[in-house]
Scaffold this motif. Structure first.
Motif: not given
Length: 76
Positions: A46-62
């Motif tokens: 509902y705040v605009g998070l989609d699977g691709k953005l989440a996956q990319e952000a998780l990889a960056h964070g890790r």
């Protein structure tokens, strides 16, 4: 409990290429708390998070966590 960790500001920053805040949030949610990636996306769509953005952000964070971890261990 962790509803404020992913918000529209963090999503907008990530969409513009700054993954620091969302990457950190994804690491907290997925690695520290133990939520699955799909669960996080479902909870924050509902705040605009989609699977691709989440996956990319998780990889960056890790990656960021690994760099910080290796830098800290190099100091000692």
């Amino acid at each position: 409990m962790h509803d404020d960790i992913v918000n529209p500001t963090v999503i907008n920053e990530a969409q513009k290429g700054d993954f620091r805040a969302l990457g950190n949030a994804m690491c907290i949610l997925c690695d520290d708390i133990g939520m699955g990636l799909e669960q996080v996306v479902e909870e924050f769509w509902y705040v605009g998070l989609d699977g691709k953005l989440a996956q990319e952000a998780l990889a960056h964070g890790r990656f960021s966590r690994q760099v910080k971890s290796s830098y800290t261990s190099d100091l000692y």
